[in-house]
Design an enzyme around this catalytic site. Structure first.
Site: not given
Length: 288
Positions: A194-196, A200
C-alpha cells in the site's frame, strides 16, 4: 528511561537503557531502544487518531503471515493507541541484482494472497493510508473503488487546498468514463503493501529484504508496482523476477500513471511543490 514522546505503556518491562532518536518519517517520532536483550525500534505519533496504530499493526501482521521467509516483515513487540515497538532491523546489506531478484520473487508470492473484498483488512478497523483516512470499507468493484474512494476524493482535497491546477478536474472528468479500462483486467482482491516506495524497503546486513511501514489493504497488485516506479529505487531485475513468478496483466506499464494518481494527489495535498503538476501530467499522458 523516560521520554515525553515514549508512552510508558510502550516501554514498561522492556528494560530500556537508552532511547536514541532516529528517522521516523514526517508524522512520527522514532527511536532505537537499547535494551538488555538487544535493540528495538519504537515509533510514536503525537495525538494519533483512533485506530491509526491498530491499522498499521494489522497490516504488519498480515504481511508477516503471508510473506515468504525470504522477505522479512518486522515483528510487533508491543503497541498502543499512540505508538508501536518492533524488532530492530540492522541495515547495511549490499543491494545488487541478487537482492533485487529476491525482492521481486518475494513480492510476487505475497501478491498471491487473496482477500474477501477490496478495502480494509479488518472491517472493524478504520481504513488509514498513512496519515489520511479514505473510505476503505469493503467493496466488490476495484475499478470504482480506485476512482471513487481514492482518486476522486484525493483530487478534491488537493483542489480545495489550492495545491493543484483546477484543470485537473476537467482531466479527471474525461478519464472517469474509462475507469474500468484504466484499472486493467479484473483480478481478485490481493494483499498489498500500500505504500511501497524505496524508503519502506530495507536490506539488512545479511542481504535480506524487509518491508516496513505498510498501509496494507485488499487491493490490486498494480498499486504496489506503480508505487515502486514512482520515486525509483527498485531495479529492473526486481520487476523481471516478479514477472517470471507472477506476470502482471498485459499493458500494466501503460496503466502506471493511473495507479500513481493516488500517491501523487496525496502528496500534492500534503506537500504541494511539484506533485500537483506531476498528477496533471500523469492524467494528460493517459489522454494522449
Amino acid at each position: 528511561m523516560s521520554s515525553p514522546d515514549l508512552p510508558s505503556d510502550l516501554t514498561a518491562g522492556l528494560d530500556v537503557e537508552r532511547a536514541v532518536p532516529v528517522g521516523g518519517g514526517d508524522t512520527a517520532a522514532a527511536y532505537r531502544l537499547e535494551t538488555a536483550r538487544g535493540p528495538l525500534f519504537a515509533k510514536t505519533v503525537a495525538g494519533a487518531p483512533e485506530g491509526m496504530m491498530a491499522t498499521e499493526v494489522a497490516g504488519l501482521e498480515a504481511l508477516r503471515e503471508h510473506a515468504p521467509t525470504s522477505l522479512g516483515v518486522p515483528e510487533v513487540v508491543r503497541w498502543s493507541a499512540g505508538g508501536i515497538v518492533l524488532e530492530w532491523i540492522e541495515e547495511g546489506g549490499r543491494r545488487g541484482r541478487a537482492t533485487e531478484e529476491e525482492l521481486g520473487r518475494g513480492l510476487a508470492q505475497l501478491h498471491r494472497t487473496r482477500g474477501p473484498h477490496y478495502g480494509v483488512l479488518d472491517p472493524d478497523l478504520p481504513g488509514w493510508i498513512g496519515s489520511s483516512r479514505p473510505d476503505m470499507s469493503p467493496a466488490g468493484d476495484w475499478a470504482q473503488f480506485l476512482l471513487e474512494r481514492r482518486i476522486r476524493p484525493l483530487l478534491h482535497d488537493a483542489l480545495a487546498a489550492g495545491r493543484i491546477d483546477p484543470v485537473a478536474e476537467d482531466l479527471l472528468a474525461e478519464l472517469a468514463p474509462r475507469a474500468r479500462e484504466l484499472a486493467g483486467p479484473a483480478e481478485p482482491p490481493t494483499l498489498v503493501h500500500g505504500d511501497l516506495w524505496a524508503g519502506n524497503r530495507l536490506v539488512d546486513v545479511h542481504g535480506r529484504n524487509w518491508l516496513i511501514d505498510p498501509s496494507s489493504y485488499w487491493g490490486h497488485r498494480e498499486i504496489d508496482l506503480a508505487m515502486m516506479l514512482l520515486f525509483g529505487g527498485f531495479g529492473e531485475a526486481c520487476f523481471a523476477a516478479y514477472a517470471a513468478q507472477h506476470p502482471p496483466a498485459a499493458g500494466w506499464r501503460e496503466r502506471v500513471p493511473w495507479y500513481q494518481l493516488p500517491p501523487l494527489l496525496r502528496h500534492a495535498y500534503r506537500f504541494g511543490g511539484g506533485y500537483g503538476d506531476a498528477a496533471v501530467e500523469a492524467m494528460r499522458r493517459l489522454l494522449d
